[in-house]
Design a protein around this motif. Structure first.
Motif, mmCIF file in Angstrom:
data_model
loop_
_atom_site.group_PDB
_atom_site.id
_atom_site.type_symbol
_atom_site.label_atom_id
_atom_site.label_comp_id
_atom_site.label_asym_id
_atom_site.label_seq_id
_atom_site.Cartn_x
_atom_site.Cartn_y
_atom_site.Cartn_z
ATOM 1 N N ALA A 52 23.012 26.156 7.732
ATOM 2 C CA ALA A 52 23.070 26.224 6.271
ATOM 3 C C ALA A 52 22.638 24.900 5.645
ATOM 4 O O ALA A 52 21.913 24.892 4.642
ATOM 5 C CB ALA A 52 24.472 26.613 5.820
ATOM 6 N N GLN A 53 23.044 23.788 6.245
ATOM 7 C CA GLN A 53 22.599 22.484 5.751
ATOM 8 C C GLN A 53 21.081 22.354 5.856
ATOM 9 O O GLN A 53 20.432 21.861 4.931
ATOM 10 C CB GLN A 53 23.263 21.349 6.529
ATOM 11 N N THR A 54 20.528 22.794 6.972
ATOM 12 C CA THR A 54 19.081 22.747 7.164
ATOM 13 C C THR A 54 18.355 23.571 6.104
ATOM 14 O O THR A 54 17.254 23.217 5.679
ATOM 15 C CB THR A 54 18.718 23.264 8.582
ATOM 16 N N LEU A 55 18.986 24.642 5.656
ATOM 17 C CA LEU A 55 18.394 25.511 4.637
ATOM 18 C C LEU A 55 18.654 25.014 3.217
ATOM 19 O O LEU A 55 18.307 25.690 2.253
ATOM 20 C CB LEU A 55 18.924 26.946 4.794
ATOM 21 N N GLY A 56 19.246 23.835 3.094
ATOM 22 C CA GLY A 56 19.402 23.223 1.780
ATOM 23 C C GLY A 56 20.740 23.431 1.100
ATOM 24 O O GLY A 56 20.914 23.045 -0.052
ATOM 25 N N SER A 58 24.553 22.558 0.355
ATOM 26 C CA SER A 58 25.432 21.398 0.463
ATOM 27 C C SER A 58 26.717 21.797 1.184
ATOM 28 O O SER A 58 27.045 22.981 1.283
ATOM 29 C CB SER A 58 25.770 20.868 -0.933
ATOM 30 N N LEU A 59 27.439 20.794 1.654
ATOM 31 C CA LEU A 59 28.717 21.081 2.299
ATOM 32 C C LEU A 59 29.671 21.760 1.318
ATOM 33 O O LEU A 59 30.445 22.637 1.707
ATOM 34 C CB LEU A 59 29.340 19.812 2.873
ATOM 35 N N ALA A 60 29.612 21.377 0.056
ATOM 36 C CA ALA A 60 30.469 22.014 -0.951
ATOM 37 C C ALA A 60 30.123 23.498 -1.092
ATOM 38 O O ALA A 60 31.011 24.343 -1.184
ATOM 39 C CB ALA A 60 30.330 21.300 -2.287
ATOM 40 N N GLU A 61 28.820 23.809 -1.094
ATOM 41 C CA GLU A 61 28.408 25.217 -1.182
ATOM 42 C C GLU A 61 28.846 25.989 0.059
ATOM 43 O O GLU A 61 29.317 27.119 -0.038
ATOM 44 C CB GLU A 61 26.888 25.323 -1.329
ATOM 45 N N ILE A 62 28.698 25.366 1.208
ATOM 46 C CA ILE A 62 29.092 26.018 2.464
ATOM 47 C C ILE A 62 30.592 26.300 2.453
ATOM 48 O O ILE A 62 31.026 27.398 2.788
ATOM 49 C CB ILE A 62 28.692 25.155 3.672
ATOM 50 N N ALA A 63 31.367 25.321 2.048
ATOM 51 C CA ALA A 63 32.820 25.502 1.997
ATOM 52 C C ALA A 63 33.199 26.585 0.990
ATOM 53 O O ALA A 63 34.051 27.432 1.263
ATOM 54 C CB ALA A 63 33.499 24.187 1.642
ATOM 55 N N ARG A 64 32.540 26.576 -0.158
ATOM 56 C CA ARG A 64 32.855 27.537 -1.217
ATOM 57 C C ARG A 64 32.561 28.968 -0.788
ATOM 58 O O ARG A 64 33.308 29.882 -1.086
ATOM 59 C CB ARG A 64 32.078 27.174 -2.479
#
Length: 121
Positions: A52-56, A58-64
């Protein structure tokens, strides 16, 4: 599994896993001796985080979005929605950057490029 084994299986450092734990992306329980103990399902989750980080994202978006993806009846469909939303954000940002580029290009060789266009020098 302890953090060293998790780091080896996930292909990342212990420090990265500690950081992810600090920001709430992963949780492990503490053993009586103070060691962290993580369940096996953390390994594919960490692979997802990296992708997910590689796809742009953010950690906040991933967590959310992580919990809603885990609970979604069709995670592929839920991911497709997230990807479409991310594409819209990228398209908007690309339009902003194109406008900025045009503005900068008009200021090249204008003497004082920080003055508002159209004002006397």
């Amino acid at each position: 599994m302890r953090i060293g084994e998790l780091a080896a299986r996930a292909g990342m450092s212990r420090d990265t896993i500690r950081f992810y734990e600090k920001v709430g992306l992963v949780t492990g329980r503490r053993l009586a001796n103070g060691y962290r103990d993580f369940p096996p399902e953390v390994v594919p989750w960490l692979h997802y985080v990296r992708t997910a980080q590689t796809l742009g994202f953010s950690l906040a978006e991933i967590a959310r979005h992580g919990e809603e993806l885990r609970e979604a009846p069709d995670s592929a469909a839920a991911l497709s929605v997230l990807f479409e939303q991310k594409i819209q954000v990228i398209d908007a940002r690309m339009a902003e950057l194109a406008t900025l580029r045009t503005e900068l290009a008009t200021r090249v060789d204008t003497g004082c490029p920080l003055r508002a266009i159209g004002r006397p020098r």
